[in-house]
Design an enzyme around this catalytic site. Structure first.
Site, PDB file in Angstrom:
ATOM      1  NE  ARG A  53       0.257   4.960  -5.422  1.00 38.13           N
ATOM      2  CZ  ARG A  53       0.164   6.249  -5.758  1.00 38.13           C
ATOM      3  NH1 ARG A  53       0.365   6.657  -6.989  1.00 38.13           N
ATOM      4  NH2 ARG A  53      -0.132   7.147  -4.837  1.00 38.13           N
ATOM      5  N   GLY A  54      -3.640   5.110  -5.466  1.00 37.60           N
ATOM      6  CA  GLY A  54      -4.134   6.416  -5.044  1.00 37.60           C
ATOM      7  C   GLY A  54      -5.642   6.343  -4.994  1.00 37.60           C
ATOM      8  NE  ARG A  96      -4.290  -1.188  -2.162  1.00 39.75           N
ATOM      9  CZ  ARG A  96      -3.394  -0.206  -2.063  1.00 39.75           C
ATOM     10  NH1 ARG A  96      -3.240   0.658  -3.047  1.00 39.75           N
ATOM     11  NH2 ARG A  96      -2.661  -0.065  -0.975  1.00 39.75           N
ATOM     12  CG  ASP A 244      -5.416   5.747   0.784  1.00 40.40           C
ATOM     13  OD1 ASP A 244      -5.604   5.160  -0.287  1.00 40.40           O
ATOM     14  OD2 ASP A 244      -4.336   6.310   1.066  1.00 40.40           O
ATOM     15  CE  LYS A 255       0.822   3.620   0.509  1.00 41.54           C
ATOM     16  NZ  LYS A 255       0.307   2.251   0.298  1.00 41.54           N
TER      17      LYS A 255
END
Length: 359
Positions: A53-54, A96, A244, A255
């Site tokens: 993730r990230g 995603r 993101d 987030k």
């Protein structure tokens, strides 16, 4: 697996076995477990389930993953190879939707395939390998430059607050929002960092606090609803968070809870800096209103971290993974080409134009 998390690259390629290797972040901080992935479903699951993730790490994982998959295609002609590649590319891209690095990396890999359409399949696969390694090496270099520019915004003894994990675990190495912190520590700044826990998946508690503490950074973990108190007390001089996706006007998706931190910071005159590789800047997205926000399963809120279900059965649950921070709340966007300032429509365009000239 033994060793320190800071000594292991978050995403890498097992050259001998042609496998994507990642740290399984769902096991942290209790266990450091490496996953070796060779199948499309495994890679899709790793991205969706947040084993990797990230935004930057996802992009690198996607690039290496596409090389790994392409190296196993049992086809002899270009049309069949390209059809299989596009199928896997679209599949991984569906894992995603918010982080632009995923589609950005996949498009770069597809560009390699089309650019080598007149070559034989082994040559195309070799070119994909080279591009995946370039994307990986770029991530390392970009994060270090972000660290250099970000460190200029700090002074010795500062308190810094961060939200979620934009550390080394969100990249191959260094991190984005933590890169200035790590470089500052190397220069004896002696910072103190407050980590928001980051509900509901607790990336701040499980990941950021873990890696910073292991790196010797003076770190305090706080609940998300404590940020106002530490700012009011004067313990925070700057907020550094990752990102993101950056819209052309400077709105940023990060987030869930980041926009709350930014609003509180404005109340207490604490500058908010977004650390964003230019790969996350999406000039085709005009404002934050145009960013698709991923919604995740309600179980992450009601059940995931509890021995027994915490919420009433059948209660409605809203679980967006990200929120958008308005550009007016942001003091600067730190990129590998410098710090963008308001008006962001002009400064971000200038940075992207500068990038294009250097390519």
């Amino acid at each position: 697996m033994g060793g320190k998390i800071t000594e292991i690259d978050t995403v890498s390629l097992d050259e001998a076995n042609k496998a994507l290797v990642i740290i399984d972040q769902t096991k942290l901080p209790g266990q450091i477990q490496m996953l070796s992935l060779t199948k499309a479903k495994e890679i899709w699951d790793a991205i969706y389930l947040l084993q990797v993730r990230g935004a930057p790490a996802i992009g690198v994982a996607a690039a290496i993953g596409m090389y790994v998959l392409a190296s196993r295609y049992e086809v002899d002609d270009y049309d069949a190879f390209y059809a299989a590649f596009c199928r896997d590319k679209e599949y991984l891209d569906s894992s995603r939707p918010t982080a632009v690095n995923l589609s950005w990396a996949l498009k770069r890999m597809e560009g390699v395939v089309t650019a080598h359409a007149n070559e034989d399949i082994p040559a195309i696969v070799d070119a994909l390998h080279q591009e995946a390694m370039v994307i990986r090496d770029e991530d390392i270099a970009v994060c270090h430059k972000i660290g250099e520019y970000g460190m200029e915004l700090l002074k010795p003894g500062d308190g810094v607050l961060t939200h979620c994990n934009a550390g080394k675990l969100a990249t191959v190495r260094f991190g984005t929002a933590t890169a200035p912190i790590y470089l500052a520590e190397e220069n004896d700044y002696h910072l103190h960092v407050f980590c928001d826990e980051t509900r509901p998946l607790l990336q701040g508690a499980r990941l950021t606090a873990f890696e910073l503490q292991e790196s010797g950074v003076d770190t305090t973990l706080i609940c998300d609803n404590m940020s106002a108190m530490v700012m009011k007390n004067g313990w925070v001089n700057a907020v550094f968070v990752g990102c993101d996706r950056v819209a052309a006007n400077g709105d940023t998706a990060n987030k869930i809870g980041t926009s709350v931190v930014a609003a509180v910071a404005k109340q207490y005159n604490v500058p908010v800096y977004i650390c964003a590789p230019t790969s996350t800047i999406d000039m085709a997205t005009a404002t934050g209103d145009d960013i698709v926000i991923e919604e995740r399963k309600p179980e992450e809120i009601a059940e995931m971290w509890y021995e027994k279900r915490m919420a009433p059965e059948n209660v409605k649950i809203f679980n967006p993974a990200f929120d958008v921070t308005d550009h007016e709340l942001i003091a600067g966007i730190v990129t590998e080409y410098g710090v963008a300032r308001t008006p962001y429509t002009e400064s971000l365009k200038a940075i992207m134009d500068n990038k294009q000239k250097r390519v």
